[in-house]
Design a protein around this motif. Structure first.
Motif, mmCIF file in Angstrom:
data_model
loop_
_atom_site.group_PDB
_atom_site.id
_atom_site.type_symbol
_atom_site.label_atom_id
_atom_site.label_comp_id
_atom_site.label_asym_id
_atom_site.label_seq_id
_atom_site.Cartn_x
_atom_site.Cartn_y
_atom_site.Cartn_z
ATOM 1 N N PHE A 6 55.498 15.977 36.024
ATOM 2 C CA PHE A 6 55.876 15.316 34.774
ATOM 3 C C PHE A 6 55.989 13.809 34.956
ATOM 4 N N ASP A 7 55.780 13.088 33.858
ATOM 5 C CA ASP A 7 55.896 11.628 33.892
ATOM 6 C C ASP A 7 57.351 11.196 33.957
ATOM 7 N N GLU A 8 58.226 11.962 33.303
ATOM 8 C CA GLU A 8 59.649 11.622 33.229
ATOM 9 C C GLU A 8 60.476 12.898 33.290
ATOM 10 N N VAL A 9 61.707 12.776 33.821
ATOM 11 C CA VAL A 9 62.666 13.887 33.816
ATOM 12 C C VAL A 9 63.937 13.395 33.131
ATOM 13 N N ILE A 10 64.411 14.162 32.139
ATOM 14 C CA ILE A 10 65.671 13.857 31.458
ATOM 15 C C ILE A 10 66.630 15.001 31.747
ATOM 16 N N VAL A 11 67.823 14.679 32.254
ATOM 17 C CA VAL A 11 68.846 15.704 32.497
ATOM 18 C C VAL A 11 69.666 15.867 31.218
ATOM 19 N N ASN A 12 69.705 17.095 30.722
ATOM 20 C CA ASN A 12 70.441 17.368 29.482
ATOM 21 C C ASN A 12 71.896 17.703 29.799
ATOM 22 N N ASP A 13 72.662 16.660 30.160
ATOM 23 C CA ASP A 13 74.093 16.852 30.371
ATOM 24 C C ASP A 13 74.876 16.500 29.118
ATOM 25 N N ASP A 14 74.208 15.832 28.167
ATOM 26 C CA ASP A 14 74.809 15.475 26.885
ATOM 27 C C ASP A 14 73.661 15.383 25.882
ATOM 28 N N VAL A 15 73.732 16.161 24.811
ATOM 29 C CA VAL A 15 72.608 16.258 23.870
ATOM 30 C C VAL A 15 72.252 14.906 23.265
ATOM 31 N N GLU A 16 73.248 14.154 22.799
ATOM 32 C CA GLU A 16 72.959 12.865 22.164
ATOM 33 C C GLU A 16 72.299 11.903 23.141
ATOM 34 N N HIS A 17 72.794 11.872 24.371
ATOM 35 C CA HIS A 17 72.214 10.985 25.380
ATOM 36 C C HIS A 17 70.783 11.413 25.709
ATOM 37 N N ALA A 18 70.566 12.713 25.924
ATOM 38 C CA ALA A 18 69.231 13.216 26.256
ATOM 39 C C ALA A 18 68.256 12.926 25.122
ATOM 40 N N ALA A 19 68.690 13.138 23.875
ATOM 41 C CA ALA A 19 67.830 12.864 22.722
ATOM 42 C C ALA A 19 67.515 11.378 22.622
ATOM 43 N N GLY A 20 68.502 10.535 22.876
ATOM 44 C CA GLY A 20 68.282 9.091 22.852
ATOM 45 C C GLY A 20 67.261 8.664 23.890
ATOM 46 N N GLU A 21 67.337 9.254 25.090
ATOM 47 C CA GLU A 21 66.363 8.949 26.141
ATOM 48 C C GLU A 21 64.965 9.387 25.724
ATOM 49 N N LEU A 22 64.886 10.551 25.086
ATOM 50 C CA LEU A 22 63.587 11.054 24.652
ATOM 51 C C LEU A 22 63.004 10.170 23.546
ATOM 52 N N VAL A 23 63.831 9.730 22.616
ATOM 53 C CA VAL A 23 63.358 8.837 21.554
ATOM 54 C C VAL A 23 62.794 7.547 22.160
ATOM 55 N N LYS A 24 63.464 6.989 23.164
ATOM 56 C CA LYS A 24 62.966 5.770 23.827
ATOM 57 C C LYS A 24 61.577 6.005 24.416
ATOM 58 N N LEU A 25 61.390 7.166 25.041
ATOM 59 C CA LEU A 25 60.089 7.480 25.628
ATOM 60 C C LEU A 25 59.020 7.647 24.558
ATOM 61 N N ILE A 26 59.376 8.310 23.445
ATOM 62 C CA ILE A 26 58.411 8.507 22.357
ATOM 63 C C ILE A 26 58.021 7.157 21.759
ATOM 64 N N GLU A 27 59.035 6.296 21.537
ATOM 65 C CA GLU A 27 58.756 4.982 20.960
ATOM 66 C C GLU A 27 57.891 4.136 21.887
ATOM 67 N N SER A 28 58.179 4.174 23.192
ATOM 68 C CA SER A 28 57.395 3.369 24.130
ATOM 69 C C SER A 28 55.972 3.906 24.222
ATOM 70 N N ALA A 29 55.814 5.230 24.131
ATOM 71 C CA ALA A 29 54.478 5.812 24.185
ATOM 72 C C ALA A 29 53.663 5.428 22.960
ATOM 73 N N SER A 30 54.304 5.389 21.792
ATOM 74 C CA SER A 30 53.572 5.067 20.559
ATOM 75 C C SER A 30 53.299 3.567 20.453
ATOM 76 N N ALA A 31 54.011 2.759 21.246
ATOM 77 C CA ALA A 31 53.790 1.311 21.206
ATOM 78 C C ALA A 31 52.653 0.891 22.140
ATOM 79 N N GLU A 32 52.237 1.806 23.019
ATOM 80 C CA GLU A 32 51.201 1.451 24.010
ATOM 81 C C GLU A 32 49.844 1.316 23.356
#
Length: 196
Positions: A170-196
């Motif tokens: 995988f390109d990235e690993v997110i540890v789901n120890d807190d749903v809001e934090h994990a979702a926020g990390e995923l949103v950052k990755l989605i946004e950075s991917a769509s900006a490329e």
């Protein structure tokens, strides 16, 4: 700065593939991503398993018969498909292609077997593994769901070990120890991917 006309076609968005073991909280994290980032489109998979209490056709999954699933495979309508815990799951190809072509960030929430098929078919996609804080925590989450008996639970945990061992795929690993934090990390990755 780019040259050309101002009516250039919308650039194709990048696909984000989210994978992780059963019980890690993929669905919960994706629901939070939808809340934080409403522009994202999340693919709805087909499955031959029966709906769980509270699930609706076309929302969590498209629930189909074995014969219908066979037809989807035979006619090339699935981007990927896999068997998990005695049931089949697959991603309908057409809506994914349509949303990506329209420039809309798109997320697939699938198991490792399906993620590997997507890597072969669409290597330009971004691959993200959602991991539990520990195997003990994953066991507790699966027990808390009360949807599997002891044999199924042990099979899911054994499969989780295999899936987590594939983290380097995988390109990235997110540890789901807190749903809001994990979702926020995923949103950052989605946004950075769509900006490329």
């Amino acid at each position: 700065m780019t040259s050309g006309t101002t009516d250039a076609p919308t650039p194709r968005a990048r696909l984000t593939v989210l994978s992780g073991p059963s019980g890690v909280g993929k669905g919960t994290v994706v629901a939070e991503v939808r809340r934080l980032y409403p522009h994202v489109w999340v693919s709805v998979s087909c499955t031959t398993r029966k709906p769980r209490p509270g699930e609706s056709d076309g929302v969590q999954y498209h629930f189909v018969s074995d014969a219908q699933f066979d037809e989807l495979i035979a006619t090339g309508q699935l981007l990927e498909y896999a068997t998990f815990a005695g049931n089949r799951y697959g991603t309908p190809r057409k809506p994914v292609d349509q949303h990506l072509a329209a420039g809309r960030p798109t997320v697939l929430e699938i198991e490792l077997q399906g993620a590997r098929q997507i890597r072969d078919a669409m290597p330009e996609a971004q691959f993200v593994l959602l991991a539990p804080p520990s195997m003990a925590e994953l066991r507790e989450r699966l027990l808390g769901r009360r949807t599997e008996g002891p044999p199924d639970l042990e099979a899911r945990l054994a499969r989780a070990e295999i899936e987590l061992a594939a983290a380097d795929e995988f390109d990235e690993v997110i540890v789901n120890d807190d749903v809001e934090h994990a979702a926020g990390e995923l949103v950052k990755l989605i946004e950075s991917a769509s900006a490329e």
